[in-house]
Design a protein around this motif. Structure first.
Motif, PDB file in Angstrom:
ATOM      1  N   TYR A  35       6.011  14.644  -2.584  1.00 42.87           N
ATOM      2  CA  TYR A  35       6.169  13.624  -1.545  1.00 42.87           C
ATOM      3  C   TYR A  35       6.470  12.225  -2.083  1.00 42.87           C
ATOM      4  CZ  TYR A  35       3.742  17.308   0.965  1.00 42.87           C
ATOM      5  OH  TYR A  35       3.379  18.516   1.484  1.00 42.87           O
ATOM      6  N   SER A  36       6.275  12.013  -3.367  1.00 36.65           N
ATOM      7  CA  SER A  36       6.348  10.651  -3.904  1.00 36.65           C
ATOM      8  C   SER A  36       7.714   9.998  -3.711  1.00 36.65           C
ATOM      9  CB  SER A  36       5.937  10.625  -5.368  1.00 36.65           C
ATOM     10  OG  SER A  36       6.805  11.431  -6.134  1.00 36.65           O
ATOM     11  N   THR A  37       8.790  10.757  -3.904  1.00 34.95           N
ATOM     12  CA  THR A  37      10.127  10.182  -3.744  1.00 34.95           C
ATOM     13  C   THR A  37      10.410   9.832  -2.289  1.00 34.95           C
ATOM     14  OG1 THR A  37      10.938  11.386  -5.665  1.00 34.95           O
ATOM     15  CG2 THR A  37      12.595  10.560  -4.138  1.00 34.95           C
ATOM     16  N   VAL A  38       9.985  10.679  -1.382  1.00 35.46           N
ATOM     17  CA  VAL A  38      10.186  10.409   0.046  1.00 35.46           C
ATOM     18  C   VAL A  38       9.426   9.160   0.453  1.00 35.46           C
ATOM     19  CG1 VAL A  38       9.798  11.298   2.382  1.00 35.46           C
ATOM     20  CG2 VAL A  38      10.611  12.830   0.590  1.00 35.46           C
ATOM     21  N   LEU A  39       8.188   9.046  -0.002  1.00 32.98           N
ATOM     22  CA  LEU A  39       7.394   7.856   0.313  1.00 32.98           C
ATOM     23  C   LEU A  39       8.020   6.604  -0.288  1.00 32.98           C
ATOM     24  CD1 LEU A  39       3.817   9.298  -0.246  1.00 32.98           C
ATOM     25  CD2 LEU A  39       4.772   8.508   1.930  1.00 32.98           C
ATOM     26  N   ALA A  40       8.418   6.674  -1.542  1.00 31.47           N
ATOM     27  CA  ALA A  40       9.045   5.521  -2.185  1.00 31.47           C
ATOM     28  C   ALA A  40      10.314   5.121  -1.441  1.00 31.47           C
ATOM     29  CB  ALA A  40       9.353   5.824  -3.651  1.00 31.47           C
ATOM     30  N   ASN A  41      11.139   6.107  -1.076  1.00 30.80           N
ATOM     31  CA  ASN A  41      12.369   5.817  -0.338  1.00 30.80           C
ATOM     32  C   ASN A  41      12.072   5.117   0.984  1.00 30.80           C
ATOM     33  OD1 ASN A  41      14.298   6.776  -2.132  1.00 30.80           O
ATOM     34  ND2 ASN A  41      14.209   8.856  -1.327  1.00 30.80           N
ATOM     35  N   PHE A  42      11.093   5.625   1.713  1.00 31.98           N
ATOM     36  CA  PHE A  42      10.774   5.035   3.009  1.00 31.98           C
ATOM     37  C   PHE A  42      10.327   3.582   2.871  1.00 31.98           C
ATOM     38  CE2 PHE A  42       7.657   3.855   6.244  1.00 31.98           C
ATOM     39  CZ  PHE A  42       8.455   3.949   7.385  1.00 31.98           C
ATOM     40  N   ALA A  44       0.832  -1.209   0.000  1.00 32.39           N
ATOM     41  CA  ALA A  44       0.000   0.000   0.000  1.00 32.39           C
ATOM     42  C   ALA A  44       0.864   1.256   0.000  1.00 32.39           C
ATOM     43  CB  ALA A  44      -0.938  -0.007   1.206  1.00 32.39           C
ATOM     44  N   GLY A  45       1.940   1.236   0.764  1.00 40.06           N
ATOM     45  CA  GLY A  45       2.848   2.381   0.799  1.00 40.06           C
ATOM     46  C   GLY A  45       3.502   2.629  -0.547  1.00 40.06           C
ATOM     47  N   LEU A  46       3.900   1.574  -1.219  1.00 37.84           N
ATOM     48  CA  LEU A  46       4.504   1.749  -2.545  1.00 37.84           C
ATOM     49  C   LEU A  46       3.491   2.298  -3.543  1.00 37.84           C
ATOM     50  CD1 LEU A  46       6.741  -1.433  -2.899  1.00 37.84           C
ATOM     51  CD2 LEU A  46       7.466   0.910  -2.422  1.00 37.84           C
ATOM     52  N   PHE A  47       2.268   1.766  -3.513  1.00 44.27           N
ATOM     53  CA  PHE A  47       1.238   2.274  -4.421  1.00 44.27           C
ATOM     54  C   PHE A  47       0.897   3.730  -4.099  1.00 44.27           C
ATOM     55  CE2 PHE A  47      -0.056  -2.396  -4.699  1.00 44.27           C
ATOM     56  CZ  PHE A  47       0.745  -2.615  -5.815  1.00 44.27           C
ATOM     57  N   TRP A  48       0.898   4.055  -2.811  1.00 48.78           N
ATOM     58  CA  TRP A  48       0.677   5.442  -2.389  1.00 48.78           C
ATOM     59  C   TRP A  48       1.757   6.350  -2.986  1.00 48.78           C
ATOM     60  CZ3 TRP A  48       1.785   7.250   3.273  1.00 48.78           C
ATOM     61  CH2 TRP A  48       1.388   8.584   3.440  1.00 48.78           C
ATOM     62  N   SER A  49       3.009   5.884  -2.962  1.00 48.26           N
ATOM     63  CA  SER A  49       4.099   6.705  -3.503  1.00 48.26           C
ATOM     64  C   SER A  49       3.900   6.987  -4.991  1.00 48.26           C
ATOM     65  CB  SER A  49       5.454   6.043  -3.256  1.00 48.26           C
ATOM     66  OG  SER A  49       5.708   4.990  -4.168  1.00 48.26           O
ATOM     67  N   LEU A  50       3.259   6.063  -5.691  1.00 50.45           N
ATOM     68  CA  LEU A  50       3.014   6.265  -7.127  1.00 50.45           C
ATOM     69  C   LEU A  50       1.898   7.264  -7.390  1.00 50.45           C
ATOM     70  CD1 LEU A  50       3.254   2.559  -8.348  1.00 50.45           C
ATOM     71  CD2 LEU A  50       4.994   4.358  -8.597  1.00 50.45           C
ATOM     72  N   LEU A  51       0.980   7.389  -6.430  1.00 49.20           N
ATOM     73  CA  LEU A  51      -0.185   8.258  -6.610  1.00 49.20           C
ATOM     74  C   LEU A  51      -0.045   9.612  -5.906  1.00 49.20           C
ATOM     75  CD1 LEU A  51      -2.906   5.515  -6.009  1.00 49.20           C
ATOM     76  CD2 LEU A  51      -2.112   6.420  -8.218  1.00 49.20           C
ATOM     77  N   ALA A  52       0.965   9.740  -5.078  1.00 45.51           N
ATOM     78  CA  ALA A  52       1.119  10.939  -4.246  1.00 45.51           C
ATOM     79  C   ALA A  52       1.566  12.141  -5.071  1.00 45.51           C
ATOM     80  CB  ALA A  52       2.132  10.676  -3.137  1.00 45.51           C
ATOM     81  N   ASN A  53       1.371  13.288  -4.474  1.00 46.57           N
ATOM     82  CA  ASN A  53       1.885  14.525  -5.022  1.00 46.57           C
ATOM     83  C   ASN A  53       3.385  14.343  -5.278  1.00 46.57           C
ATOM     84  OD1 ASN A  53       3.218  17.129  -4.944  1.00 46.57           O
ATOM     85  ND2 ASN A  53       1.320  17.987  -4.132  1.00 46.57           N
TER      86      ASN A  53
END
Length: 118
Positions: free
Chosen positions: A72-79, A60-69
């Motif tokens: 924030y997407s790179t930070v989410l993907a990194n995390f 879910a976190g990875l999919f969120w990173s793809l859909l995020a602003n």
């Protein structure tokens, strides 16, 4: 583009792991996938379901990173990729070495590609 494809594939891998651990753990497919016996699967079923749920959160976190602003997407993907990498190393050292190659290595490669702009 390449990192987006890899993030999607790693997310789908973790959805697959969720399904096997949560729903197929004590079924023939799950027994074969994890080289388990029916007796061991029965004893560890609740633990496996818990692990499956965590894998779902990682997906879910990875999919969120793809859909995020994009801010924030790179930070989410990194995390989430870092979490998967660490979990893969730990699982490879404590449970089964192949986890390093199935989980940690793809996460590390994707982390590197995300951060160099691919």
């Amino acid at each position: 583009m390449i990192s987006t494809i890899l993030i999607t594939l790693i997310g789908l891998l973790h959805v697959y792991i969720l399904v096997v651990e949560m729903f197929l753990w004590d079924k023939p497919y799950g027994l074969k996938a994890f080289r388990n016996t029916p007796e061991k699967a029965k004893i560890t079923k609740v633990m496996a379901q818990n692990q499956g749920l965590y894998n779902g959160f990682l997906a879910a976190g990875l999919f969120w990173s793809l859909l995020a602003n994009p801010l924030y997407s790179t930070v989410l993907a990194n995390f989430f990729l870092a979490c998967i990498f660490i979990a893969g190393i730990y699982g490879g050292l404590t449970a089964n070495r192949k986890i390093i190659f199935i989980q940690a290595v793809p996460a590390l490669i994707t982390l590197l590609l995300v951060n160099i702009g691919y």
